[in-house]
Design an enzyme around this catalytic site. Structure first.
Site, PDB file in Angstrom:
ATOM      1  N   PHE A 171       0.864  -1.183   0.000  1.00 43.67           N
ATOM      2  CA  PHE A 171       0.000   0.000   0.000  1.00 43.67           C
ATOM      3  C   PHE A 171       0.899   1.232   0.000  1.00 43.67           C
ATOM      4  CE2 PHE A 171      -2.309   3.573   1.653  1.00 43.67           C
ATOM      5  CZ  PHE A 171      -3.512   3.488   0.953  1.00 43.67           C
ATOM      6  N   ASP A 256       9.646   2.869   1.577  1.00 41.28           N
ATOM      7  CA  ASP A 256       8.471   3.661   1.962  1.00 41.28           C
ATOM      8  C   ASP A 256       8.284   3.490   3.472  1.00 41.28           C
ATOM      9  OD1 ASP A 256       6.020   4.684   2.600  1.00 41.28           O
ATOM     10  OD2 ASP A 256       4.961   3.857   0.871  1.00 41.28           O
ATOM     11  N   LYS A 285       3.314  10.902   7.997  1.00 40.46           N
ATOM     12  CA  LYS A 285       2.517  10.584   9.191  1.00 40.46           C
ATOM     13  C   LYS A 285       3.073  11.176  10.497  1.00 40.46           C
ATOM     14  CE  LYS A 285       0.479   6.367   7.262  1.00 40.46           C
ATOM     15  NZ  LYS A 285      -0.954   6.538   7.168  1.00 40.46           N
TER      16      LYS A 285
HETATM   17  C1  LIG Z   1       3.266   2.902   3.630  1.00 36.48           C
HETATM   18  C2  LIG Z   1       2.375   4.002   3.161  1.00 36.48           C
HETATM   19  N1  LIG Z   1       2.693   4.704   2.064  1.00 36.48           N
HETATM   20  C3  LIG Z   1       1.928   5.698   1.610  1.00 36.48           C
HETATM   21  C4  LIG Z   1       0.764   6.055   2.263  1.00 36.48           C
HETATM   22  C5  LIG Z   1      -0.092   7.179   1.726  1.00 36.48           C
HETATM   23  O1  LIG Z   1      -0.056   8.260   2.590  1.00 36.48           O
HETATM   24  P1  LIG Z   1      -1.197   9.396   2.490  1.00 36.48           P
HETATM   25  O2  LIG Z   1      -2.487   8.769   2.930  1.00 36.48           O
HETATM   26  O3  LIG Z   1      -0.724  10.474   3.418  1.00 36.48           O
HETATM   27  O4  LIG Z   1      -1.231   9.843   1.066  1.00 36.48           O
HETATM   28  C6  LIG Z   1       0.392   5.367   3.415  1.00 36.48           C
HETATM   29  C7  LIG Z   1      -0.865   5.693   4.111  1.00 36.48           C
HETATM   30  O5  LIG Z   1      -1.402   4.955   4.898  1.00 36.48           O
HETATM   31  C8  LIG Z   1       1.211   4.301   3.884  1.00 36.48           C
HETATM   32  O6  LIG Z   1       0.904   3.603   4.967  1.00 36.48           O
END
Ligand SMILES: Cc1ncc(COP(=O)(O)O)c(C=O)c1O
Length: 479
Positions: A171, A256, A285
């Site tokens: 994700f 990520d 986050k």
């Molecule tokens: C690992 C990871 N990457 C990217 C994202 C996307 O972040 P955003 O919701 O701030 O766009 C998330 C969101 O939960 C995530 O957990």
């Protein structure tokens, strides 16, 4: 001191009471709309979300939050093990971040001049890179998804190659680039076509990665060190092996760490558990302090210099709000809090305690299949039981909808034990715990006792847990 135009407007609003009428007092506005808050949100925004909240009994009207706790309209206290999908790692309304933000609001610091070098952005970048000393440059953005987009662009532009490889169950967000490398039909369905040249491999499969890299067209391999959906922890050799393969084949390794970074797993970055040094690291986050959306793309100088390679390209990949003072201040203050309260170490200790307690339940309860995670990113995975009565109940609800069992755990945790948590993904039987890193010893006791009580109840047939399951099935079938 001479009265300014702003002073005059503020004075008029305050003396006439028009401030409230104009909605400037947010807490009064919030309180005034308690009784119809769900209806209004449903009418003007997401009606399906409101239906879902009512169905599972989460429409309790949260009124206040502090640290790891939420308070509903009756003043009942809840323990937040969801932390806004990982945003509140340092706790909600942390006084240090609030003070930092207030200091920005109370000053007249120059903001978003755009034709200037933003001072707070430089300070935050320097402090982030001190924690990740093998990287050299930072680009800021406004959200996790936006950081993923930037990383994909930078990888393609700096290598001159098109392909991006991602993993099963990944994700990375819901904007187009990020969704193109997200393996979840519940988010992708209906939104295609996606970006071309995005290739999926099984998580933990080094030979699949090597095969994909062999053609020489791969710009980058992007991976969550621990996958958020499912809380899948990599095999011991996967991340190191993947980083080595990428290097050998001239592709970039992108971590990520939007969810795992900044202490969540017990280290500043989760990749540190496996001694990996990515070419690009994504953070978001936690960096917000729970207040101001922000994300950061940390990378090697060689990558950065390929993008910003001439003076006329100095603004080639910037975003209007990215380096705003409030976001930068939230990031700076959050790093201070993480260090001062030693939250990564605390997450490691608290996580070990919870994992030990949950793992012990595995021996006692046949529905508990596996406990996995690191630090304060933990899942209890449930699976089809062996005993006849339980298996019959399990099959009944899982035939109606795969993954429904998770709610047999999360709903009573919320209703009866005042714990907020979530199922770890679509069709998943794993219940995920992502608490603020600040949770206390007594919070741990609260969690362990509640989780055990709910799991024990789910082993009683007939019993309240399976009646709830039947209600969920009939609601699901009806909707
Ligand atoms: C690992 C990871 N990457 C990217 C994202 C996307 O972040 P955003 O919701 O701030 O766009 C998330 C969101 O939960 C995530 O957990």
């Amino acid at each position: 001191m001479q009265e300014t135009a702003t002073d005059r407007v503020e004075k008029t609003l305050l003396t006439t009471g028009a401030g409230n009428a104009h909605g400037l007092d947010m807490s009064a506005l919030f309180a005034r709309h308690e009784s119809d808050c769900y209806e209004r949100y449903g009418r003007y925004s997401n009606e399906q979300l409101v239906r879902m909240l009512k169905m599972v009994g989460y429409d309790v009207g949260f009124c206040r939050d502090e640290g790891q706790y939420l308070y509903d309209r009756n003043g009942t206290r809840y323990l937040d093990l969801l932390s806004g999908f990982g945003v509140f790692a340092i706790g909600r309304n942390h006084p240090a971040v609030r003070a930092a933000l207030t200091s920005v609001l109370d000053s007249d610091l120059p903001n978003l001049i755009q034709m200037d070098a933003p001072r707070l952005a430089a300070i935050l970048a320097e402090r982030l890179l001190k924690e990740v000393p093998y990287l050299d440059k930072v680009v800021f953005a406004n959200s996790g998804g936006e950081a993923v987009e930037a990383a994909m662009k930078f990888a393609r532009a700096s290598t001159g190659r098109p392909d991006v490889i991602y993993c099963d169950h990944a994700f990375h967000g819901v904007s187009y680039g990020a969704l193109s490398i997200t393996d979840d039909e519940s988010f992708r369905g209906g939104f295609g076509p996606f970006l071309p040249e995005c290739m999926r491999i099984p998580f933990n499969d080094l030979s699949a990665l090597e095969n994909a890299l062999q053609g020489g067209d791969v710009a980058a391999f992007i991976v969550e060190p621990i996958q958020g959906k499912g809380v899948n922890v990599p095999a011991a050799d996967f991340l190191k092996g993947a980083a080595d393969l990428c290097r050998r084949h001239g592709a970039l390794f992108i971590a990520d760490e939007i969810q795992t970074g900044l202490g969540r797993t017990g280290r500043f970055l989760a990749v540190e558990h496996w001694n990996v040094e990515p070419d690009i690291v994504l953070l978001s986050k936690t960096l917000s302090g729970g207040y101001i959306p922000v994300s950061a793309v940390l990378m090697r100088k060689q990558i950065f210099d390929k993008i910003f390679d001439r003076m006329d390209r100095a603004m080639v990949a910037l975003s209007t709000f990215a380096e705003n003072n409030l976001a930068m201040a939230a990031g700076i203050a959050t790093l201070e809090v993480l260090a001062a309260e030693r939250l990564a170490e605390k997450a490691a200790r608290t996580g070990e305690r919870l994992m030990r307690a949950f793992s012990a339940m595995r021996a006692r309860y046949e529905l508990v299949h596996e406990v996995r995670g690191k630090g304060l990113m933990i899942a209890i995975d449930f699976a089809r039981p062996r005993s006849f009565d339980l298996r019959t109940e399990w099959d009944l609800i899982e035939t109606a909808r795969e993954g429904l069992f998770g709610q047999v755990i999360t709903i009573p945790l919320f209703a009866d034990h005042k714990i907020l948590c979530q199922v770890a993904g679509t069709n998943s039987h794993a219940v995920k715990f992502l608490p603020p890193l600040t949770i206390s010893e007594s919070d741990c006791e609260w969690i362990i006792k509640s989780v055990e009580a709910v799991i024990a109840a789910s082993h009683r047939v007939p019993g309240a847990a399976w009646s709830l399951a039947r209600t969920l099935v009939s609601n699901y079938v009806r909707t």
